[in-house]
Structure formats: structure tokens, C-alpha cells
Motif scaffolding. Structure first.
Motif, PDB file in Angstrom:
ATOM      1  N   ASN A  68       6.491  29.740   3.423  1.00 43.84           N
ATOM      2  CA  ASN A  68       7.715  30.241   4.055  1.00 43.84           C
ATOM      3  C   ASN A  68       7.871  29.532   5.395  1.00 43.84           C
ATOM      4  N   ASP A  69       9.108  29.386   5.856  1.00 42.70           N
ATOM      5  CA  ASP A  69       9.307  28.899   7.223  1.00 42.70           C
ATOM      6  C   ASP A  69       9.246  30.098   8.177  1.00 42.70           C
ATOM      7  N   ILE A 103       9.981  27.754   1.255  1.00 38.97           N
ATOM      8  CA  ILE A 103      10.097  26.298   1.263  1.00 38.97           C
ATOM      9  C   ILE A 103       9.484  25.709   0.000  1.00 38.97           C
TER      10      ILE A 103
END
Length: 176
Positions: A149-150, A156
Motif C-alpha cells: 500500500n502507499d 500498489i
């Protein structure tokens, strides 16, 4: 292909045609030749530059980058110059990195460039693909995987749920 004629003029013409024909990196990479007076002799991507004096050509931030390329090319191992210039098919300037080295027999400078943004994009795609292949086991349990995850909780990389890429992951609950 180079012919077997002997005159310097014929050899130079053949080399110029050869350099213009070289493309690499999926067609994005190319070479050019300019002389010490910054006259473009050959350009593998933009033939309209050929014959032009690029001494006063400025990038989007006012840098006289061809002057710098000519200066750096005189170094023993050539040299690099960063500047901002549109990529083919784009209007907005991109950060570029060019390398130039002198070719002493003809007082030429041979150069190439890459778009830093494209390199980052391509490498990030390679890294995402690699991470999606990683697996691990914990004890006797089934094989597990990684996702990324960002900082805004958007997915992502997810190896088994690619349709979730770009979606907000902040409200998901662990089902185990």
C-alpha cells in the motif's frame, strides 16, 4: 551497413547514417552527433535538428545544455548533463540525463539521453512485478504473499487481486 570506400568524407557519411539508424530501449533510445561548434550533424530521433546550431538552445529552465554537453564531452570519459526537455510525443518538459563523448578522429561529439521519469517508471514496474512473486511460509500454514500500500492506503501491488490495485485499502479487515 558501412561500405568499403576509402575517403574520409565517405566514411563520415556512412557513420552519420549508421548513428541515425541506431535505436535501443524499445525504440526510445537513440544517438546523435554534433560538432564542437554545436552544429547537429545527425539525430536519431529528431532529424529536424540536423544542420542547426544549438549553441544557444536553452532548456525549460534556461540552461544552455548543448554548451555544457560539448564541454563535458572533452573530459577523458565524457560527461553527463541534466536538463529539462519534452520527450517525443509530449509537450511538457521532462528531466533528462544526457551523456556525450568526443569522437576525436572527426572532432565530433556523440551523445545519447534518457528521460529520468521514464527510467523511474520502467524500474518501478520491474520492482512491482518482482515483489508480486515473493512468497513466504509461517510454520505449517499455507504459503503467504506480500502486497504493498502507499501512504494513502491505496494498493500498489497485489499478486492475487490485481483489480484491487489503486483502490483504498484503509477499511479492509483481516479475515484470519
Amino acid at each position: 551497413t558501412l561500405n568499403t570506400r576509402n575517403t574520409d568524407e565517405d566514411i563520415q557519411k556512412d557513420l552519420i547514417e549508421f548513428v541515425k539508424s541506431i535505436h535501443f530501449d524499445k525504440g526510445k533510445g537513440y544517438l546523435w552527433i554534433h560538432n564542437r561548434s554545436n552544429i547537429m550533424l545527425a539525430h536519431g530521433m529528431n532529424p529536424s535538428l540536423q544542420g542547426r546550431n544549438l549553441t544557444n538552445l536553452k532548456d525549460a529552465k534556461g540552461k544552455l545544455f548543448f554548451r555544457q554537453l560539448t564541454e563535458k564531452s572533452q573530459l577523458r570519459d565524457g560527461g553527463f548533463v541534466e536538463y529539462y526537455w519534452p520527450s517525443p510525443g509530449r509537450k511538457d518538459p521532462q528531466l533528462k540525463l544526457s551523456y556525450a563523448k568526443q569522437f576525436i578522429p572527426y572532432n565530433w561529439i556523440i551523445g545519447t539521453e534518457v528521460s529520468i521519469g521514464e527510467v523511474k517508471h520502467d524500474k518501478l514496474a520491474d520492482i512491482k512485478e518482482l515483489i508480486s512473486t515473493f512468497r513466504y511460509t509461517m510454520g505449517l500454514e499455507k504459503q503467504n504473499y506480500f502486497w504493498i500500500n502507499d501512504l494513502n492506503h491505496k494498493i500498489i501491488v497485489h499478486p492475487f487481486n490485481p483489480e484491487s490495485i489503486g483502490q483504498d485499502n484503509s477499511d479492509r479487515q483481516d479475515t484470519n
